[in-house]
Design an enzyme around this catalytic site. Structure first.
Site, PDB file in Angstrom:
ATOM      1  N   GLY A 114       0.832  -1.361   0.054  1.00 54.74           N
ATOM      2  CA  GLY A 114      -0.123  -0.065  -0.124  1.00 54.74           C
ATOM      3  C   GLY A 114       0.639   1.334  -0.138  1.00 54.74           C
ATOM      4  O   GLY A 114       0.482   2.410   0.717  1.00 54.74           O
ATOM      5  N   CYS A 115       1.892   1.235  -0.634  1.00 53.60           N
ATOM      6  CA  CYS A 115       2.891   2.435  -0.749  1.00 53.60           C
ATOM      7  C   CYS A 115       2.900   3.036  -2.140  1.00 53.60           C
ATOM      8  O   CYS A 115       2.649   2.152  -3.165  1.00 53.60           O
ATOM      9  CB  CYS A 115       4.128   1.835  -0.663  1.00 53.60           C
ATOM     10  SG  CYS A 115       5.660   3.018  -0.618  1.00 53.60           S
ATOM     11  N   GLY A 116       3.128   4.312  -2.097  1.00 55.39           N
ATOM     12  CA  GLY A 116       3.555   4.958  -3.426  1.00 55.39           C
ATOM     13  C   GLY A 116       4.263   4.403  -4.346  1.00 55.39           C
ATOM     14  O   GLY A 116       4.411   4.537  -5.458  1.00 55.39           O
TER      15      GLY A 116
END
Length: 179
Positions: A34-36
């Site tokens: 769930g990271c950029g």
């Protein structure tokens, strides 16, 4: 100590000795779902498909230490990666990369290649974020965020550390040069 003396746990809980990668080029990555930087899975898988037959191995070590961006179980993480990015490279058990519970492998990697700064267009953003979390972040070798990559040559030497802001083309070029 050599990198080949370390081991990590697979998602099924069994030990994987890094000695199994002797003679291969290895890219070790702490990841998050769930990271950029999660879209890095796409070029990582492309690298794996392109160079695996020539000796490239990619080791995916999910980590939830950075803003809780990997909250799922090992099975949920695996399903996310295979469904969204078609990943086929080995994924290990979710683990810490910093602190008292960090994998010993990460202590070794950080001792071999410390933090040398961010590069690329996202560098100012990452620097600003980390200065709020730890004003002295530049002074220690800790992993700063998800998708930090360590490149290991066929002899087990840690050749490079790429921060998550590094251009994935630069990572690919460095890996390909070792094959």
């Amino acid at each position: 100590m050599s990198i080949y003396e370390y081991s990590v746990r697979k998602t099924d809980g069994t030990e994987l000795s890094l000695g199994e990668f002797r003679g291969k080029v290895l890219l070790i990555v702490n990841t998050a779902t769930g990271c950029g930087f999660t879209p890095h899975y796409k070029p990582l898988e492309e690298m794996y498909e392109k160079y695996h037959d020539r000796g490239l191995e990619i080791m995916d070590i999910p980590c939830n230490q950075f803003a809780g961006q990997t909250p799922g179980s090992d099975q949920e993480i695996h399903e996310f990666c295979t469904l969204n990015y078609g990943t086929r490279f080995p994924q290990m058990k979710k683990s810490d990369v910093n602190g008292e519970q960090a994998l010993p492998l990460y202590g070794y990697l950080k001792a071999q290649k410390g933090f040398a700064g961010f590069s690329g267009p996202a560098a100012p953003m990452m620097s600003g974020l980390l200065k709020k979390i730890d004003p002295d972040y530049e002074q220690n070798p800790d992993i700063k965020w998800n998708f930090t990559k360590f490149l290991v040559d066929r002899e087990g030497n840690v050749i490079a550390r790429f921060e998550p802001t590094a251009d994935m083309k630069e990572v690919e070029q460095a890996a390909a040069a070792l094959l």
